[in-house]
Design a protein around this motif. Structure first.
Motif, mmCIF file in Angstrom:
data_model
loop_
_atom_site.group_PDB
_atom_site.id
_atom_site.type_symbol
_atom_site.label_atom_id
_atom_site.label_comp_id
_atom_site.label_asym_id
_atom_site.label_seq_id
_atom_site.Cartn_x
_atom_site.Cartn_y
_atom_site.Cartn_z
ATOM 1 N N ASN A 1 37.915 46.905 40.593
ATOM 2 C CA ASN A 1 38.986 47.037 41.584
ATOM 3 C C ASN A 1 38.645 46.262 42.851
ATOM 4 O OD1 ASN A 1 40.622 48.622 40.021
ATOM 5 N ND2 ASN A 1 40.066 50.549 40.994
ATOM 6 N N ARG A 2 37.402 46.382 43.287
ATOM 7 C CA ARG A 2 36.993 45.657 44.489
ATOM 8 C C ARG A 2 37.017 44.150 44.257
ATOM 9 N NH1 ARG A 2 32.902 49.203 43.991
ATOM 10 N NH2 ARG A 2 31.327 47.559 43.965
ATOM 11 N N ARG A 3 36.620 43.718 43.071
ATOM 12 C CA ARG A 3 36.681 42.281 42.767
ATOM 13 C C ARG A 3 38.121 41.784 42.762
ATOM 14 N NH1 ARG A 3 32.477 43.536 38.965
ATOM 15 N NH2 ARG A 3 34.020 43.671 37.287
ATOM 16 N N GLU A 4 39.034 42.577 42.207
ATOM 17 C CA GLU A 4 40.443 42.180 42.167
ATOM 18 C C GLU A 4 41.018 42.095 43.574
ATOM 19 O OE1 GLU A 4 43.893 40.855 40.356
ATOM 20 O OE2 GLU A 4 41.938 41.232 39.421
ATOM 21 N N LEU A 5 40.675 43.045 44.428
ATOM 22 C CA LEU A 5 41.125 43.010 45.816
ATOM 23 C C LEU A 5 40.574 41.775 46.528
ATOM 24 C CD1 LEU A 5 42.417 44.207 48.368
ATOM 25 C CD2 LEU A 5 40.357 45.610 48.650
ATOM 26 N N TRP B 1 42.422 38.518 45.920
ATOM 27 C CA TRP B 1 43.609 38.286 46.753
ATOM 28 C C TRP B 1 43.199 37.942 48.189
ATOM 29 C CZ3 TRP B 1 45.716 40.177 51.237
ATOM 30 C CH2 TRP B 1 47.015 39.736 51.521
ATOM 31 N N LEU B 2 42.224 38.664 48.715
ATOM 32 C CA LEU B 2 41.792 38.413 50.094
ATOM 33 C C LEU B 2 41.302 36.980 50.280
ATOM 34 C CD1 LEU B 2 39.881 41.743 50.825
ATOM 35 C CD2 LEU B 2 42.092 41.044 51.773
ATOM 36 N N LYS B 3 40.677 36.424 49.244
ATOM 37 C CA LYS B 3 40.163 35.054 49.306
ATOM 38 C C LYS B 3 41.183 34.029 48.820
ATOM 39 C CE LYS B 3 35.430 36.700 48.647
ATOM 40 N NZ LYS B 3 34.268 36.756 47.720
ATOM 41 N N ASN B 4 42.386 34.534 48.476
ATOM 42 C CA ASN B 4 43.478 33.651 48.026
ATOM 43 C C ASN B 4 43.068 32.824 46.822
ATOM 44 O OD1 ASN B 4 46.133 32.856 48.236
ATOM 45 N ND2 ASN B 4 45.773 31.310 49.807
ATOM 46 N N GLU B 5 42.398 33.461 45.880
ATOM 47 C CA GLU B 5 41.902 32.766 44.696
ATOM 48 C C GLU B 5 42.987 32.664 43.624
ATOM 49 O OE1 GLU B 5 38.458 34.818 43.336
ATOM 50 O OE2 GLU B 5 37.256 34.339 45.115
ATOM 51 N N ALA B 6 42.836 31.694 42.765
ATOM 52 C CA ALA B 6 43.748 31.526 41.637
ATOM 53 C C ALA B 6 43.693 32.758 40.748
ATOM 54 C CB ALA B 6 43.373 30.276 40.847
ATOM 55 N N GLY B 7 44.845 33.182 40.258
ATOM 56 C CA GLY B 7 44.912 34.331 39.372
ATOM 57 C C GLY B 7 45.046 35.661 40.081
ATOM 58 N N ALA B 8 45.044 35.652 41.403
ATOM 59 C CA ALA B 8 45.234 36.904 42.142
ATOM 60 C C ALA B 8 46.662 37.410 41.947
ATOM 61 C CB ALA B 8 44.952 36.697 43.624
#
Length: 322
Positions: free
Chosen positions: A147-151, A154-161
């Motif tokens: 869950n923390r990795r998924e969050l 998004w916070l880092k605006n990575e592909a696949g978020a």
């Protein structure tokens, strides 16, 4: 569908909870047939309301077509169906923001400050979209590594978020300007300073890290899934309450009379709570309840047996008594 025979423990979440499937199941603004996600929209409205306590209402822009759809979804109180159930009558509680003749009475002071801690953030950001306008720094906590990795994706605006743009735009429209969604995303990304592991069953939930007491702790749809019984729930609230400074606030969104939720062919336990149980536990943790509202959720969603949702704001006393 029935609740698991044994309450879902933390290690099951760590080993098998799939945040991507969870987000796809519960956090799109509408389903494939264009039906609105009433559960999510109502929770967004409640969070906007709570984090706007004491503030003058912002001027609203004229509704766009999808904005009109959103407000129509919130009008499910009048009897519209959605795949996320049917919202029923709002039941106001104690009076920080009591309703009379359909009009809210603003509180004498708003929810704002330097630091907000989000306990049990999961892989989601929806709960922070209104809060980020009121606090300068946000610390997000969750037990489950994925869950923390998924969050953080998004916070880092990575592909696949996960694409939160429809939800962000909806909240911006509640706030009066749908077009500022990109600005809000950037603001939230900057304000979330840390993402840490937590365990609400520990006296210090962030052990071995010790955080300074915060102005506000937010917890949405978390403790009822993490606590197997009422004694554990009360203890967890005391632990979470220790993260709040005296005079600070606790903001909660909690499902009532729910024993399970399901997605991705998995069923997870939930502690069956009543409103009075939650309020008494909050008061026992050293807080005075200032706002409490229950929104009924009529049966019909096979993914959960939730019957209502409680939105609550409480202020921490200078010292715990009783």
């Amino acid at each position: 569908m029935d609740a698991p025979a044994v309450f879902t423990d933390a290690e099951v979440y760590q080993q098998s909870f799939n945040p991507q499937e969870y987000l796809k199941e519960f956090y799109t603004l509408s389903d494939g047939q264009g039906q609105p996600n009433a559960f999510l929209m109502e929770n967004l409205r409640s969070l906007f309301q709570m984090f706007s306590l004491g503030e003058s209402p912002a001027p609203r822009r004229r509704a766009t077509s999808d904005g009109a759809m959103c407000r129509a979804a919130l009008g499910l109180r009048a009897g519209k169906h959605s795949p996320s159930g049917l919202w029923g009558v709002s039941v106001p509680g104690r009076g920080l923001h009591a309703h009379q003749n359909g009009l809210p009475h603003p509180a004498p002071e708003g929810l704002k400050g330097d630091t907000l801690i989000d306990v049990g953030c999961g892989p989601t950001i929806y709960q922070l979209l209104s809060a980020c306008e009121r606090f300068q720094e946000i610390i997000a906590l969750d037990y489950t590594d994925q869950n923390r990795r998924e969050l953080e994706k998004w916070l880092k605006n990575e592909a696949g978020a996960f694409d939160w743009r429809p939800v962000v735009k909806y909240v911006c429209e509640l706030e009066g300007d749908k077009e500022k969604w990109a600005e809000k995303e950037e603001k939230l990304r900057k304000k979330v300073r840390r993402v840490l592991k937590c365990d609400v069953t520990k006296a210090n939930p962030t052990e071995p890290v010790t955080l300074p007491p915060a102005d506000c702790v937010l917890s949405t749809l978390c403790l009822e899934a993490a606590c197997k019984d009422l004694a554990t729930f009360r203890s967890a609230l005391r632990n979470v309450g220790g993260l709040v400074k005296p005079g600070g606030h606790l903001v909660m969104v909690t499902v009532l009379r729910e024993t399970y939720y399901a997605f991705n062919k998995q069923v997870f336990s939930c502690l069956c709570l009543e409103r009075n149980m939650v309020e008494e536990a909050v008061e026992g943790a050293g807080f005075d309840v200032k706002f409490s509202e229950v929104q009924s959720y009529l049966l019909g969603d096979v993914r959960t047996d939730c019957e209502a949702v409680l939105s609550l704001v409480a202020r921490k006393r200078a010292s715990i008594t009783g």
